[in-house]
Write a protein that holds these residues in place. Structure first.
Motif, mmCIF file in Angstrom:
data_model
loop_
_atom_site.group_PDB
_atom_site.id
_atom_site.type_symbol
_atom_site.label_atom_id
_atom_site.label_comp_id
_atom_site.label_asym_id
_atom_site.label_seq_id
_atom_site.Cartn_x
_atom_site.Cartn_y
_atom_site.Cartn_z
ATOM 1 N N THR A 5 0.828 -1.163 0.020
ATOM 2 C CA THR A 5 0.064 -0.061 0.060
ATOM 3 C C THR A 5 0.888 1.344 0.025
ATOM 4 N N LEU A 6 2.022 1.068 -0.432
ATOM 5 C CA LEU A 6 3.052 2.236 -0.558
ATOM 6 C C LEU A 6 2.427 3.260 -1.076
ATOM 7 N N PHE A 7 1.672 3.130 -2.295
ATOM 8 C CA PHE A 7 1.062 4.343 -3.050
ATOM 9 C C PHE A 7 -0.324 4.447 -2.794
ATOM 10 N N ASP A 8 -0.893 4.227 -1.713
ATOM 11 C CA ASP A 8 -2.330 4.308 -1.300
ATOM 12 C C ASP A 8 -2.549 5.692 -1.715
ATOM 13 N N ASN A 9 -3.637 6.084 -2.416
ATOM 14 C CA ASN A 9 -4.235 7.314 -2.532
ATOM 15 C C ASN A 9 -5.414 7.936 -1.783
ATOM 16 N N TYR A 10 -5.803 7.018 -0.858
ATOM 17 C CA TYR A 10 -6.979 7.047 0.273
ATOM 18 C C TYR A 10 -8.510 7.349 -0.315
ATOM 19 N N GLU A 11 -8.505 6.837 -1.490
ATOM 20 C CA GLU A 11 -9.657 7.012 -2.339
ATOM 21 C C GLU A 11 -11.006 7.067 -1.608
ATOM 22 N N THR A 12 -11.169 5.903 -1.121
ATOM 23 C CA THR A 12 -12.201 5.710 -0.357
ATOM 24 C C THR A 12 -12.530 6.429 1.064
ATOM 25 N N ARG A 13 -11.595 7.024 1.544
ATOM 26 C CA ARG A 13 -11.478 7.374 3.000
ATOM 27 C C ARG A 13 -11.833 8.881 3.079
ATOM 28 N N GLY A 14 -12.095 8.986 4.374
ATOM 29 C CA GLY A 14 -12.614 10.542 4.614
ATOM 30 C C GLY A 14 -11.519 11.572 4.587
ATOM 31 N N THR A 15 -11.652 12.860 5.143
ATOM 32 C CA THR A 15 -10.672 13.808 5.483
ATOM 33 C C THR A 15 -9.455 13.302 6.043
ATOM 34 N N ALA A 16 -9.460 12.684 7.146
ATOM 35 C CA ALA A 16 -8.413 12.465 8.176
ATOM 36 C C ALA A 16 -6.984 11.752 7.448
ATOM 37 N N ALA A 17 -7.502 10.920 6.606
ATOM 38 C CA ALA A 17 -6.443 10.329 5.907
ATOM 39 C C ALA A 17 -5.581 10.963 4.917
ATOM 40 N N HIS A 18 -6.404 12.004 4.428
ATOM 41 C CA HIS A 18 -5.826 12.828 3.298
ATOM 42 C C HIS A 18 -5.160 14.033 3.926
ATOM 43 N N THR A 19 -5.535 14.403 5.166
ATOM 44 C CA THR A 19 -4.848 15.616 5.753
ATOM 45 C C THR A 19 -3.741 15.241 6.646
ATOM 46 N N ALA A 20 -3.585 13.983 7.057
ATOM 47 C CA ALA A 20 -2.498 13.780 8.185
ATOM 48 C C ALA A 20 -1.313 14.128 7.509
ATOM 49 N N GLU A 21 -0.332 14.388 8.391
ATOM 50 C CA GLU A 21 1.010 15.069 7.960
ATOM 51 C C GLU A 21 1.879 13.688 8.403
ATOM 52 N N MET A 22 2.039 12.799 7.753
ATOM 53 C CA MET A 22 2.963 11.825 8.032
ATOM 54 C C MET A 22 3.385 10.994 6.569
ATOM 55 N N THR A 23 3.390 11.755 5.712
ATOM 56 C CA THR A 23 3.701 10.729 4.552
ATOM 57 C C THR A 23 5.468 10.690 4.320
ATOM 58 N N LEU A 24 5.931 9.873 3.598
ATOM 59 C CA LEU A 24 7.104 9.752 3.367
ATOM 60 C C LEU A 24 7.535 10.693 2.360
ATOM 61 N N LEU A 25 6.687 11.085 1.343
ATOM 62 C CA LEU A 25 7.012 12.179 0.220
ATOM 63 C C LEU A 25 6.992 13.375 0.924
ATOM 64 N N LYS A 26 6.189 13.883 1.733
ATOM 65 C CA LYS A 26 6.043 15.295 2.121
ATOM 66 C C LYS A 26 6.756 15.473 3.332
ATOM 67 N N GLU A 27 6.089 14.594 4.338
ATOM 68 C CA GLU A 27 6.539 15.319 5.483
ATOM 69 C C GLU A 27 7.868 14.396 6.364
ATOM 70 N N MET A 28 8.367 13.168 5.557
ATOM 71 C CA MET A 28 9.713 12.882 6.001
ATOM 72 C C MET A 28 10.673 13.793 5.536
ATOM 73 N N GLN A 29 11.579 14.130 6.409
ATOM 74 C CA GLN A 29 12.565 15.091 5.977
ATOM 75 C C GLN A 29 13.755 14.308 5.529
ATOM 76 N N LEU A 30 14.459 14.894 4.369
ATOM 77 C CA LEU A 30 15.789 14.186 3.808
ATOM 78 C C LEU A 30 16.551 14.413 4.660
ATOM 79 N N GLY A 31 16.809 15.657 5.510
ATOM 80 C CA GLY A 31 18.240 15.951 6.240
ATOM 81 C C GLY A 31 17.876 15.101 7.514
ATOM 82 N N TYR A 32 16.824 15.762 8.293
ATOM 83 C CA TYR A 32 16.645 15.141 9.606
ATOM 84 C C TYR A 32 16.287 13.907 9.520
#
Ligand code: SGN
Ligand code: CA
Length: 497
Positions: free
Chosen positions: A186-213
Motif C-alpha cells: 500500500t506504499l502508493f495508497d491514494n486514500y480514495e475511499t477514505r474521509g478527510t483525516a487520511a488525506h490531511t494527516a501529515e505523516m507521508t514519506l513523500l512530503k513530511e519525512m525530512q531528507l536531512g533530519y
C-alpha cells in the motif's frame, strides 16, 4: 518494551523485513498474540494505560502534552507494596518520575540515541555510548548487583528505539545501509475511499519525512540542493568527534550519491528512495534492541531465573513502515492500532502457541496483579489475560474493543477519532472539526483500503456496530470526553486558539 516497534519488524510476525531471533525466542518458548492492540495509539498515553489499567479519559493522560497525574494508582505501586522489588530503566515519557519503583533510571522526555542523559533516583547523569546498549547495561547491572534474591521482582526494561529519528549504532548502520527492502503493497495508497483525516494527516514519506533530519542527508547536501527544510540534526550534535567521524564515513557517501540522482527523481522514485533509507535506519535500530533483549534472556537462563519468570515483550503502539505511504502512528487503522505482544511463561504456556483473541494494553495491569496473586482495584478497566495464557479460553469472551485518540491539533495532524473493532469489522468516527464515519471489513479487506460506510449492503452492520459502540462508551465511562470539557483543557493550555 520498545518505542514505536511495529509488529511488521519482528520476524515472529513477518520475516519480510528483519530477523529478530532473540525477540522471537519469547514466542518460540511461549505465546504470540496476533490481535493485540492499544486503546490510544501514542506514546505516553499508552504507557499511562499500561500502568493504570484505565482508559485515557479516566487516567487523564489523553495525549503526549498533558502531564501524567501521579495520584493514579499503578500496578507497580501495588506490587511494591506487596513485597516485590521494583525497577525501571529507559523511556517513560511522563514529564515526572515514576512512583512505585525502588530504583529508576529514565530518559528525560523522548531521550537521545547518542550519549543520552538520564534522570535517576540519585540525580541526573549523562552516559557516553548508544542508548539501547546503555539501558541494557543499567538493567544488567541491577539484575547482577542489586536484585534482592530473597524477593520476587518487577523489572520494566523500556527502550527508546525505534522512535524517530531512528539512529542506529555504528555496528548496525554499517550493515543496514547496504540493504534493500521489499516495498509494502500500500506504499502508493491514494486514500480514495477514505474521509478527510487520511488525506490531511501529515505523516507521508513523500512530503513530511525530512531528507536531512529523518533520512540523514548531510547538511552540505541539504544546502547544495536548496531543500526547503529547516535542517535539524537530531542527536548528531551530541556525538563525540569519533562517533561523528564514523557516522560521516557511512552517511556522507549516501548524501553525495543522492545529490547526483535527485535531479532525475519524480514523486514515486523519491518515495521509494526515502522508504529504503527509512527502513535501513529503523530496522538497524531494531537490530540493537534484538541483540540486547538476547543479553537479558541469556542472563535469565544462566542464573536459572527463566524457570520462574514471566517475560513480556511489547511496544507502546504499532507504526507505519511505509504502508499507506506513511510513517508514525495515531490512527485506528491496523499498523498503528495493533502492537506486538509476545509472552513467555515456562511450564504454563505451551511453546509456540499463537493466540488470536483481541487483547489490549489496557489488560496488562490486571494480568500482572493476578500473576502476583493480588486482587486488582475495582476501577481498573481491562481484563486479566491469564486465562488465555493458561489456555482456559472458555473464561474469555471479549467480542469488541474500544479505541479513542485525542492529540489534535498536533504534530502529524491526525484528527481525533474513536471507534470499535470486532473480529470482522472496524467502525471509526472522526470528530472535533469534522463529523465523518469509516467502516472496514477486516476479513475481506485486511489492508483497510475500502471504506464501506456508505455501502447499502452494510446498513445493518453499521446500525449494530453503532449500538455496540455506544455500549462500550458506557461500559468504559467515556461519555464526557467528546464534549467541550476536554476541548476546554486544550484551550486553557494554549494548545489551540
Ligand atoms: C515527536 C516526533 C513525532 C512523534 C512524536 C510522538 N518528532 O514529536 O514524529 O509522532 O514525537 O512520538 S521528533 O522529530 O521529535 O522525533 S511518541 O512516541 O512520543 O508518541
Ligand atoms: Ca511511541
Amino acid at each position: 518494551m520498545s518505542d514505536d516497534h511495529a509488529y511488521q519488524a519482528i520476524s515472529a510476525y513477518s520475516d519480510k523485513l528483519i530477523q529478530t531471533p532473540n525477540i522471537d525466542r519469547i514466542a518460540a518458548e511461549g505465546m504470540l498474540f496476533t490481535n493485540a492492540s492499544v486503546t490510544n495509539s501514542i506514546c505516553a498515553p499508552s504507557r499511562a494505560v499500561i500502568l493504570t489499567g484505565k482508559h485515557s479519559h479516566l487516567n487523564g493522560k489523553i495525549d503526549n502534552h498533558m502531564p501524567f497525574d501521579t495520584t493514579n494508582v499503578t500496578f507497580p505501586q501495588l506490587l511494591q507494596k506487596s513485597g516485590y522489588q521494583t525497577a525501571m530503566f529507559g523511556k517513560l515519557h511522563f514529564g515526572n518520575n515514576p512512583k512505585g519503583f525502588d530504583e529508576f533510571k529514565i530518559l528525560p522526555g523522548q531521550g537521545d540515541y547518542y550519549n543520552p542523559k538520564f534522570i535517576t533516583s540519585e540525580g541526573d547523569t549523562t552516559v557516553t555510548g548508544y542508548v539501547t546498549d546503555i539501558i541494557t547495561d543499567f538493567t544488567m547491572d541491577w539484575l547482577e548487583k542489586r536484585r534482592d534474591t530473597a524477593k520476587p521482582f518487577l523489572l520494566m526494561y523500556l527502550h527508546k528505539a525505534s522512535h524517530r529519528t531512528w539512529m542506529p549504532a555504528e555496528r548496525h548502520y554499517k550493515e543496514y545501509t547496504k540493504k534493500t527492502f521489499p516495498l509494502p503493497e500500500t506504499l502508493f495508497d491514494n486514500y480514495e475511499t477514505r474521509g478527510t483525516a487520511a488525506h490531511t494527516a501529515e505523516m507521508t514519506l513523500l512530503k513530511e519525512m525530512q531528507l536531512g533530519y529523518d533520512n540523514k542527508l548531510s547538511q552540505k547536501v541539504v544546502n547544495e540542493l536548496r531543500l526547503e527544510e529547516r535542517y535539524k540534526r537530531g542527536a548528531y550534535d551530541r556525538m563525540t568527534e569519533e562517533q561523528k567521524a564514523a557516522w560521516d564515513a557511512v552517511y556522507n557517501p549516501i548524501s553525495e550519491s543522492f545529490k547526483k540522482t535527485y535531479p532525475n527523481m519524480n514523486d514515486s522514485t523519491l518515495t521509494i528512495w526515502k522508504y529504503q533509507r527509512y527502513m535501513q535506519d529503523y530496522l538497524a535500530s531494531i537490530a540493537a534492541v534484538d541483540e540486547n533483549v538476547g543479553r537479558v534472556l541469556d542472563y535469565l537462563d544462566e542464573t536459572g531465573l527463566t524457570e520462574n519468570t514471566v517475560v513480556v515483550y511489547t511496544s507502546d503502539q504499532g507504526f507505519y513502515l511505509g504502508e499507506h505511504g506513511w510513517f508514525d502512528k495515531r490512527f485506528m487503522y491496523n499498523e498503528s492500532f495493533k502492537t506486538p505482544l509476545l509472552i513467555r511463561w515456562p511450564n504454563v504456556i505451551t511453546p509456540e502457541t499463537t493466540e488470536t483473541e483481541m487483547v489490549q494494553n489496557l489488560d496488562f495491569a490486571q494480568t500482572f496483579l493476578e500473576l502476583a496473586g493480588l486482587v486488582p482495584p475495582e476501577d481498573m478497566q481491562g481484563e486479566s489475560i491469564v486465562p488465555l495464557l493458561t489456555q482456559e479460553g472458555e473464561k474469555w469472551n471479549r467480542d469488541a474493543i474500544y479505541y479513542h485518540y485525542y492529540e489534535y491539533p498536533g504534530v502529524h495532524a491526525v484528527k481525533r477519532h474513536y471507534g470499535i473493532a470486532t473480529e470482522e469489522y472496524k467502525l471509526m468516527h472522526f470528530y472535533y472539526d469534522v463529523d465523518e464515519w469509516e467502516l472496514y471489513d477486516r476479513m475481506k479487506d485486511p489492508n483497510e483500503i475500502n471504506n464501506i460506510y456508505e455501502n447499502p449492503d452494510y446498513i445493518n452492520v453499521v446500525k449494530e456496530l453503532k449500538q455496540k459502540l455506544e455500549g462500550l462508551r458506557l461500559k468504559y465511562k467515556d461519555t464526557d470526553s467528546l464534549t467541550n470539557n476536554y476541548i476546554q483543557i486544550y484551550k486553557d493550555n494554549g494548545w489551540i486558539e
